[in-house]
Design an enzyme around this catalytic site. Structure first.
Site, mmCIF file in Angstrom:
data_model
loop_
_atom_site.group_PDB
_atom_site.id
_atom_site.type_symbol
_atom_site.label_atom_id
_atom_site.label_comp_id
_atom_site.label_asym_id
_atom_site.label_seq_id
_atom_site.Cartn_x
_atom_site.Cartn_y
_atom_site.Cartn_z
ATOM 1 N N LYS A 148 0.860 -1.180 0.000
ATOM 2 C CA LYS A 148 0.000 0.000 0.000
ATOM 3 C C LYS A 148 0.885 1.214 0.000
ATOM 4 O O LYS A 148 2.006 1.177 0.516
ATOM 5 C CB LYS A 148 -0.880 0.031 1.258
ATOM 6 C CG LYS A 148 -2.125 0.872 1.097
ATOM 7 C CD LYS A 148 -3.159 0.075 0.332
ATOM 8 C CE LYS A 148 -4.502 0.744 0.271
ATOM 9 N NZ LYS A 148 -5.538 -0.236 -0.090
HETATM 10 N N1 GLU Z 1 -7.245 0.010 -3.475
HETATM 11 C C1 GLU Z 1 -7.948 -1.194 -3.766
HETATM 12 C C2 GLU Z 1 -8.018 -2.082 -2.544
HETATM 13 O O1 GLU Z 1 -7.888 -1.632 -1.422
HETATM 14 C C3 GLU Z 1 -7.428 -1.902 -5.016
HETATM 15 C C4 GLU Z 1 -5.986 -2.306 -4.968
HETATM 16 C C5 GLU Z 1 -5.437 -2.842 -6.287
HETATM 17 O O2 GLU Z 1 -6.193 -3.002 -7.226
HETATM 18 O O3 GLU Z 1 -4.233 -3.085 -6.330
HETATM 19 O O4 GLU Z 1 -8.259 -3.252 -2.643
#
Ligand code: GLU
Length: 416
Positions: free
Chosen positions: A106
């Site tokens: 993240k």
């Molecule tokens: N931000 C989204 C999540 O929390 C998608 C993450 C992604 O597609 O890599 O799952």
């Protein structure tokens, strides 16, 4: 691990409950409760008024056992290393539950994008990417949108990375505009996944999935699409709240009109199709399904006793505190946990990454059909595990995820 706070602690409590039931090997337990890599960067940006501001950004790669690190980048004033680390861990378990060959990561930048111009946001994004350019890549770590980031920001991520490596590299990021290697269906994918698991949960409980009553917290990418797709199935979305206010209509809200209103006003507050409703009152509504689709820690020991919904489908990451989880469990609320309920986004990110690497693109119908199948498979695997271990769906989802990551950790062995 150097520093961690309340959000990572909440993740650890969830993890530990499942690891105990699994009788997880203590060494693997230790590995899986530590982030692989945490990076902090300072991003100087010349603002429109001529002054230089320095923004703090993070990228945490929690685990890369199953494949490249994967996870979004969020822009928010409350971003912290603790939050980003917990979110990176949740991405790890989410990718494993979704059964896609990714680890978890993240990113986040402490900023208030509502107060920044488009030029300032572009400059900040490009500088942040330049600072983490050695960490990311199609084989290493693949960012995506999250809270307050969108396809335009992903286009800047892709362009900045491509400029640094000297060629166009679409697979470095997902959630891009469709014109430049994005996947059809990606924007709606998280909400579509929430819709699929909500209907699966309803059918499992013996409720008619076509006549559900629904309340949604949040009208961003996840909340708005979940509300829209569910209303198209015949469900009645009776309440929606967002960062500013909320609306209630016993007869069901017109979500098409609400989408148009939100596009114009940047909020649903004041929407003429119902009566005003506070966020607090949303939680106490007598509905079949409650969908928290905003930020962490929204359902707490304070409001959990008032929740009357039969199903809680977690569109957001980490919306329910560990104390609230216990209360909901004792009261028999059927909770579809975040790492399952909102995994449609990363599942379609996986499809996007595959299409980019293949250089061959699928129709929207193909994407949606594959997503539907993956979501149903994930739901069925978690439900079967919850029956096998006589436990709730969250613990079961962790058991599925931890088992998959632990098995590969063992197979790969320790590199000393
Ligand atoms: N931000 C989204 C999540 O929390 C998608 C993450 C992604 O597609 O890599 O799952």
């Amino acid at each position: 691990m150097a520093e961690h706070g309340a959000i990572f602690d909440a993740m650890l409590q969830e993890f530990d409950g499942a690891a105990r039931l699994l009788k997880l090997d203590p060494g693997i337990w230790r590995i899986l409760t530590h982030p692989r890599r945490q990076v902090v960067v300072s991003c100087p940006v010349q603002m429109d008024n001529g002054e230089i501001e320095v923004f703090t950004g993070y990228r945490v790669q929690y685990n890369i056992t199953l494949g490249p690190a994967k996870g979004g980048i969020r822009y928010h004033p409350n971003v912290s290393l603790d939050e980003v680390t917990a979110l990176a861990a949740w991405m790890t378990w989410k990718c494993a539950v979704a059964h896609v060959p990714f680890g978890g990561a993240k990113g986040g930048i402490i900023c208030d994008p509502t107060k920044m111009s488009r030029r300032e946001l572009e400059a900040l994004t490009r500088r942040y990417v330049a600072e983490i350019v050695d960490l990311i890549g199609p084989e290493k770590d693949v960012p995506a949108p999250d809270v307050n980031t969108n396809d335009q920001i992903m286009a800047w991520v892709m362009d900045t990375y491509s400029m640094h490596v000297g060629h166009t590299e679409t697979a470095v990021v997902t959630g891009k505009p469709v014109e430049m290697g994005g996947s059809l269906g990606r924007r709606e994918a998280t909400g579509r996944g929430v819709m699929v698991v909500t209907r699966e949960a309803a059918a499992h409980l013996g409720l008619n999935p076509d006549t559900l009553t629904i309340a949604v917290q949040g009208f961003g990418n996840v909340g708005s699409v979940s509300a829209h797709l569910l209303s198209q199935t015949g469900a009645k979305v009776v309440a929606v709240t967002d960062w500013k206010g909320g609306v209630y209509n016993k007869a069901g809200l017109d979500i098409d009109r609400m989408l148009a209103y939100a596009a114009e006003h940047k909020t649903i507050d004041g929407f003429p199709g119902g009566e005003p409703l506070s966020n607090d009152d949303l939680f106490g509504l007598d509905v079949d399904v409650l969908i928290p689709a905003a930020l962490e820690n929204q359902i707490t020991a304070e409001n959990a006793p008032r929740i009357r919904a039969k199903i809680l489908a977690e569109g957001a990451n980490g919306p329910t505190t560990p104390e609230a989880q216990k209360i909901l469990h004792a009261r028999g609320v059927f909770v579809v946990p975040d790492i399952l309920a909102n995994s449609g986004g990363v599942t379609t990110s996986y499809f996007e990454w595959v299409q980019d690497r293949y250089g061959y693109f699928w129709t929207e119908a193909e994407v949606n059909q594959r997503l539907d199948q993956k979501m149903r498979e994930a739901f069925a695997a978690v439900l079967a595990t919850s029956v096998k271990y006589t436990t709730d769906l969250r613990t079961a989802a962790y058991i599925v995820a931890i088992s998959r990551v632990a098995a590969v950790t063992k197979l790969r062995g320790m590199y000393a």
